[in-house]
Write a protein that holds these residues in place. Sequence first.
Motif: not given
Length: 360
Positions: A167-171, A97-100, A104-107
Motif C-alpha cells: 500500500s505504501k509502494a502504491a502511494s 483505504e488510507t494509504n492508497v 490519491s484523494r489528498l493529491l
Amino acid sequence: MILVTGGAGFIGANFILDWLAEEGEPVLNLDKLTYAGNRENLAGVADDPRYRFVHGDIGDAELVAGLLARHRPRAVINFAAESHVDRSIHGPAAFIETNVAGTSRLLEVVRDYWGGLPLTPGPSPVGRGEFRFLHISTDEVYGSLAPAEPPFTENHPYQPNSPYSASKAASDHLVRAWHHTYGLPVLTTNCSNNYGPYQFPEKLIPLVIHNALAGQPLPIYGDGLQVRDWLYVGDHCRAIRRVLQAGRVGEVYNVGGHNELTNLQVVEAICALLDELRPRADGRSYSAQMTHVPDRPGHDRRYAIDAGKIERELGWKPAESFATGIRKTVQWYLDHQGWVDNVTSGAYREWVDRNYQERA
C-alpha cells in the motif's frame, strides 16, 4: 505556514515538536486520530499560537480543500498512513483505504490548490513555484535484501512483500505520477525503522520496554535474526526539514541511520539498559523474559538504507548512533510511564492478545 497530515502519530508528532522548536513557522495538523494517533503527544504545544489541530481524514476532499483555501500553506507534509505490518496482515483493507485511496484523494485536492496559486508570491503568501508536497514513505517498499546485498538506493526496484508495504509502494507511485503527469512539485523520503519518544507500543522497541517492565514475555519472531537499519526519530525529523528546504523537486531521498542490527541484538540492548536503569527486583536480567514465537507470514529478512544521496546533495547525516539513541529512548519511556499507561488501553491489550497469543 505548513500543513502536516498524520501529525498526531509517532513520527508526525516528533516532527511538529521539532519544527516548532527549530523553524518556528506555524503548523496546521490534520489527523484522523486512529488508535495510534494521540493528541497527548503534542500536549506541550497545544496552547502554542503557532499550532492548530484539526480532527479529520486526508480522504475527506471537502475538508482538506477548505483547510487549504483558508490557511494557504506553502507546503503539505504527508505522514498520514496505516503503518504496522502485523495489522496489515490481519486487516489489509484499512491500509488500502488510507494509504492508497486516501493519498490519491489528498493529491487531487492539493493539485487543485496548487494550480490556483499565483505563479509568483506577490501579494499572496505563497506562489506556485514555492509550494511543495512532501510524502513520507518507508524502506519496506523495496522488499528484502540477502545478507551480502548492498543497501537500498533510490533506484532499487520496488518489491513490496506485505499488505502494508504494497500500500505504501502504491502511494509512492501515485505521488510520482502526479508529478510527472500534472507537474505537482513533490518530494518523497523513504526511511528505515524509526524509534524514539511517543512510539505506539505495538512496534518492537516500545513493546519490549513495556513488556519488560510489566514482567511479560518479550516476543521475538522466529530466530530473531531479521536485520533492520535503525533511525532515531530526531534524526529523521532533521532530514525531513532539510529535504523540504533544499530537496530537488520530483526526487526521492532515502533516509537511514547506518545502524544495521538484528532484532535479537535490539532486544538484548534494551534488556541491558533496563538492567542498568531499572533493575528487576529479583536481580535477574530482563533477558530472561525473551521468548521466541512463530514468525509472521512473509517476514522480510533484511532492510538496509544507502543514505548517500541525501548526504551528498543536502549535507544531512544522522547525529545519533544506535547506542546513544536507544539510551535516550529507554530513558524517555521510563520517565513517561503515565503516557504509556494511557495508550496501552483495553483496545491495545486486545490487539496484543490477538497478534501474539495466537503465536504462543
